[in-house]
Design an enzyme around this catalytic site. Structure first.
Site, PDB file in Angstrom:
ATOM      1  N   GLY A  95       0.816  -1.216   0.000  1.00  0.00           N
ATOM      2  CA  GLY A  95       0.000   0.000   0.000  1.00  0.00           C
ATOM      3  C   GLY A  95       0.849   1.264   0.000  1.00  0.00           C
TER       4      GLY A  95
ATOM      5  N   GLY B  46      -0.765   2.227  12.582  1.00  0.00           N
ATOM      6  CA  GLY B  46      -1.216   3.501  12.038  1.00  0.00           C
ATOM      7  C   GLY B  46      -2.592   3.405  11.422  1.00  0.00           C
ATOM      8  N   THR B  47      -3.062   2.175  11.180  1.00  0.00           N
ATOM      9  CA  THR B  47      -4.376   1.989  10.559  1.00  0.00           C
ATOM     10  C   THR B  47      -5.445   2.587  11.454  1.00  0.00           C
ATOM     11  OG1 THR B  47      -3.523  -0.098   9.726  1.00  0.00           O
ATOM     12  CG2 THR B  47      -5.894   0.283   9.493  1.00  0.00           C
ATOM     13  N   THR B  48      -6.253   3.455  10.904  1.00  0.00           N
ATOM     14  CA  THR B  48      -7.258   4.131  11.715  1.00  0.00           C
ATOM     15  C   THR B  48      -8.572   3.353  11.704  1.00  0.00           C
ATOM     16  OG1 THR B  48      -7.621   5.511   9.774  1.00  0.00           O
ATOM     17  CG2 THR B  48      -6.293   6.431  11.522  1.00  0.00           C
TER      18      THR B  48
ATOM     19  N   ALA C  57      -1.021   5.163  16.925  1.00  0.00           N
ATOM     20  CA  ALA C  57      -0.973   6.618  16.765  1.00  0.00           C
ATOM     21  C   ALA C  57      -1.958   7.015  15.667  1.00  0.00           C
ATOM     22  CB  ALA C  57       0.431   7.080  16.403  1.00  0.00           C
TER      23      ALA C  57
ATOM     24  N   HIS D  67      -8.616  15.208   3.105  1.00  0.00           N
ATOM     25  CA  HIS D  67      -7.815  14.048   2.700  1.00  0.00           C
ATOM     26  C   HIS D  67      -8.062  13.704   1.232  1.00  0.00           C
ATOM     27  CE1 HIS D  67      -7.230  13.388   7.034  1.00  0.00           C
ATOM     28  NE2 HIS D  67      -6.190  12.642   6.678  1.00  0.00           N
TER      29      HIS D  67
ATOM     30  N   LYS E 168      -9.324   7.676   0.834  1.00  0.00           N
ATOM     31  CA  LYS E 168      -9.317   7.366   2.265  1.00  0.00           C
ATOM     32  C   LYS E 168     -10.563   6.570   2.624  1.00  0.00           C
ATOM     33  CE  LYS E 168      -8.640   9.421   6.812  1.00  0.00           C
ATOM     34  NZ  LYS E 168      -7.849   8.268   7.237  1.00  0.00           N
TER      35      LYS E 168
ATOM     36  N   THR F  91      -7.350  11.305  13.258  1.00  0.00           N
ATOM     37  CA  THR F  91      -6.780  12.519  13.856  1.00  0.00           C
ATOM     38  C   THR F  91      -7.877  13.505  14.235  1.00  0.00           C
ATOM     39  OG1 THR F  91      -4.833  12.236  12.501  1.00  0.00           O
ATOM     40  CG2 THR F  91      -5.136  14.401  13.468  1.00  0.00           C
TER      41      THR F  91
HETATM   42  P1  NAD Z   1      -3.645   1.496   1.013  1.00  0.00           P
HETATM   43  O1  NAD Z   1      -5.013   1.083   0.592  1.00  0.00           O
HETATM   44  O2  NAD Z   1      -2.751   2.158   0.019  1.00  0.00           O
HETATM   45  O3  NAD Z   1      -2.846   0.224   1.579  1.00  0.00           O
HETATM   46  C1  NAD Z   1      -3.419  -0.768   2.397  1.00  0.00           C
HETATM   47  C2  NAD Z   1      -2.729  -2.069   2.087  1.00  0.00           C
HETATM   48  O4  NAD Z   1      -3.145  -3.043   3.059  1.00  0.00           O
HETATM   49  C3  NAD Z   1      -3.060  -2.636   0.700  1.00  0.00           C
HETATM   50  O5  NAD Z   1      -1.883  -2.905  -0.047  1.00  0.00           O
HETATM   51  C4  NAD Z   1      -3.823  -3.919   1.021  1.00  0.00           C
HETATM   52  O6  NAD Z   1      -3.599  -4.946   0.060  1.00  0.00           O
HETATM   53  C5  NAD Z   1      -3.199  -4.274   2.362  1.00  0.00           C
HETATM   54  N1  NAD Z   1      -3.961  -5.261   3.138  1.00  0.00           N
HETATM   55  C6  NAD Z   1      -5.284  -5.532   3.078  1.00  0.00           C
HETATM   56  N2  NAD Z   1      -5.579  -6.534   3.933  1.00  0.00           N
HETATM   57  C7  NAD Z   1      -4.423  -6.899   4.521  1.00  0.00           C
HETATM   58  C8  NAD Z   1      -4.087  -7.878   5.493  1.00  0.00           C
HETATM   59  N3  NAD Z   1      -5.016  -8.686   6.034  1.00  0.00           N
HETATM   60  N4  NAD Z   1      -2.788  -7.983   5.889  1.00  0.00           N
HETATM   61  C9  NAD Z   1      -1.842  -7.189   5.347  1.00  0.00           C
HETATM   62  N5  NAD Z   1      -2.104  -6.253   4.421  1.00  0.00           N
HETATM   63  C10 NAD Z   1      -3.385  -6.106   4.017  1.00  0.00           C
HETATM   64  O7  NAD Z   1      -3.857   2.443   2.296  1.00  0.00           O
HETATM   65  P2  NAD Z   1      -2.852   3.541   2.889  1.00  0.00           P
HETATM   66  O8  NAD Z   1      -3.139   4.859   2.278  1.00  0.00           O
HETATM   67  O9  NAD Z   1      -1.470   3.004   2.878  1.00  0.00           O
HETATM   68  O10 NAD Z   1      -3.398   3.636   4.391  1.00  0.00           O
HETATM   69  C11 NAD Z   1      -3.396   2.490   5.228  1.00  0.00           C
HETATM   70  C12 NAD Z   1      -4.030   2.845   6.569  1.00  0.00           C
HETATM   71  O11 NAD Z   1      -3.197   3.777   7.262  1.00  0.00           O
HETATM   72  C13 NAD Z   1      -5.410   3.527   6.474  1.00  0.00           C
HETATM   73  O12 NAD Z   1      -6.230   3.076   7.529  1.00  0.00           O
HETATM   74  C14 NAD Z   1      -5.093   4.994   6.679  1.00  0.00           C
HETATM   75  O13 NAD Z   1      -6.179   5.712   7.217  1.00  0.00           O
HETATM   76  C15 NAD Z   1      -3.975   4.877   7.690  1.00  0.00           C
HETATM   77  N6  NAD Z   1      -3.085   6.040   7.787  1.00  0.00           N
HETATM   78  C16 NAD Z   1      -2.669   6.373   9.032  1.00  0.00           C
HETATM   79  C17 NAD Z   1      -1.774   7.389   9.194  1.00  0.00           C
HETATM   80  C18 NAD Z   1      -1.320   7.723  10.589  1.00  0.00           C
HETATM   81  O14 NAD Z   1      -0.495   8.645  10.758  1.00  0.00           O
HETATM   82  N7  NAD Z   1      -1.791   7.010  11.609  1.00  0.00           N
HETATM   83  C19 NAD Z   1      -1.290   8.085   8.088  1.00  0.00           C
HETATM   84  C20 NAD Z   1      -1.730   7.720   6.818  1.00  0.00           C
HETATM   85  C21 NAD Z   1      -2.618   6.672   6.675  1.00  0.00           C
END
Ligand code: NAD
Length: 257
Positions: free
Chosen positions: A11, A88-90, A113, A143, A147, A154
């Site tokens: 991702g 980081g996953t929200t 976080a 965003h 998203k 946040t």
């Molecule tokens: P994205 O869709 O680009 O990537 C997600 C990835 O997870 C994909 O490649 C998908 O194939 C993979 N995935 C799905 N199921 C899975 C599993 N069971 N095991 C492992 N991998 C799996 O998303 P992104 O933009 O990279 O964002 C990911 C998450 O991070 C979102 O929830 C987003 O809101 C969050 N995020 C948090 C912060 C933070 O600072 N906390 C910052 C940015 C994004």
């Protein structure tokens, strides 16, 4: 050397984490985890799920940037196995985070976080300082349109911090009663009494404004994240910090001194 597994390695965020960890001198990526990772030209193995990774590789820390609907299952596999998790996953509620932390092996840390950028953490600190002095506050987050959750983690955390800093005094969220029929939501979603507005548009990575209002004055605090590299110093700080901690820790501010 801290051994790191990156869930969501195919991702947007996972790709940046693999790159940042690979460049850090005190840690290494031992594997990626992603059901869509088979085609990756990766220099480490990529497993389809966390259980397979636990069988096929040894790692100290799991970094999870996946999806709101899979992150809990990932942590349910890693935490009882004694792997510290940097998440980081929200989209995870406090209740689910506490349940997951309770399932962890002794000495294991679950660190979540809602935002890994130092600037956003400071924005929340400044909002906390301002909240007691302003009767009204609104959170507007911006965003990219891919998203998967709204409002952002946040924004929810900022609203909770403002509500707590008000010391129990509820906002009247003025104007909600004026919303036109069929257009409910014009004044935003109420999170602990704070209106929160989510904008989704091409062109943004992640931005947020917190607007405070009082008699004859407004105060606006704004943070912009222009690039995903902005999250990486915080992610690396989390990876370095969890080994010495135990239980549930929420917020990067716990590691910023
Ligand atoms: P994205 O869709 O680009 O990537 C997600 C990835 O997870 C994909 O490649 C998908 O194939 C993979 N995935 C799905 N199921 C899975 C599993 N069971 N095991 C492992 N991998 C799996 O998303 P992104 O933009 O990279 O964002 C990911 C998450 O991070 C979102 O929830 C987003 O809101 C969050 N995020 C948090 C912060 C933070 O600072 N906390 C910052 C940015 C994004």
């Amino acid at each position: 050397m801290i051994k790191v597994a990156v869930a969501g390695c195919a991702g947007r965020m996972g790709t940046a984490v693999v790159d940042a960890v690979g460049k850090a001198e005190d840690m290494e990526v031992v594997c990626g985890i992603d059901p869509h990772g088979a085609d990756l030209d990766a220099s480490q193995p990529v497993f389809a799920n966390v259980s397979e990774a636990l069988e096929g590789a040894a790692f100290d820390v799991l970094v999870d940037f996946t999806q709101p609907n899979v992150v809990a299952d990932n942590l349910r596999a890693a935490l009882p196995a004694g792997v510290d998790c940097v998440v980081g996953t929200t989209g995870l509620s406090n209740q689910v985070l506490e349940e997951l932390a309770a399932s962890a092996a002794p000495g294991t840390c679950l660190f979540y976080a809602p935002n890994f950028t130092t600037g956003a953490v400071l924005m929340m600190e400044f909002a906390k300082a301002a909240a007691p002095y302003f009767p009204e506050a609104e959170v507007i987050e911006f965003h990219h349109c891919n998203k998967k959750d709204a409002p952002s983690g946040t924004a929810v955390r900022t609203a909770q911090i403002i509500a707590q800093a008000r010391g129990g005094r509820a906002s009247e969220a003025p104007g909600r009663e004026t919303e036109m029929e069929g257009m409910e939501g014009a004044r935003g979603a109420l999170v602990e009494g704070v209106p929160v507005h989510a904008v989704r548009s091409m062109g943004y990575v992640a931005s947020q404004e917190v607007m405070f209002g009082s008699l004859g004055q407004t105060l606006t605090i704004r943070h912009d994240s222009w690039d995903r590299t902005s999250y990486m110093p915080g992610v690396l700080l989390g990876i370095r910090s969890v080994g010495a901690r135990e239980g549930l820790i929420v917020g990067l501010e716990n590691f910023m001194s």
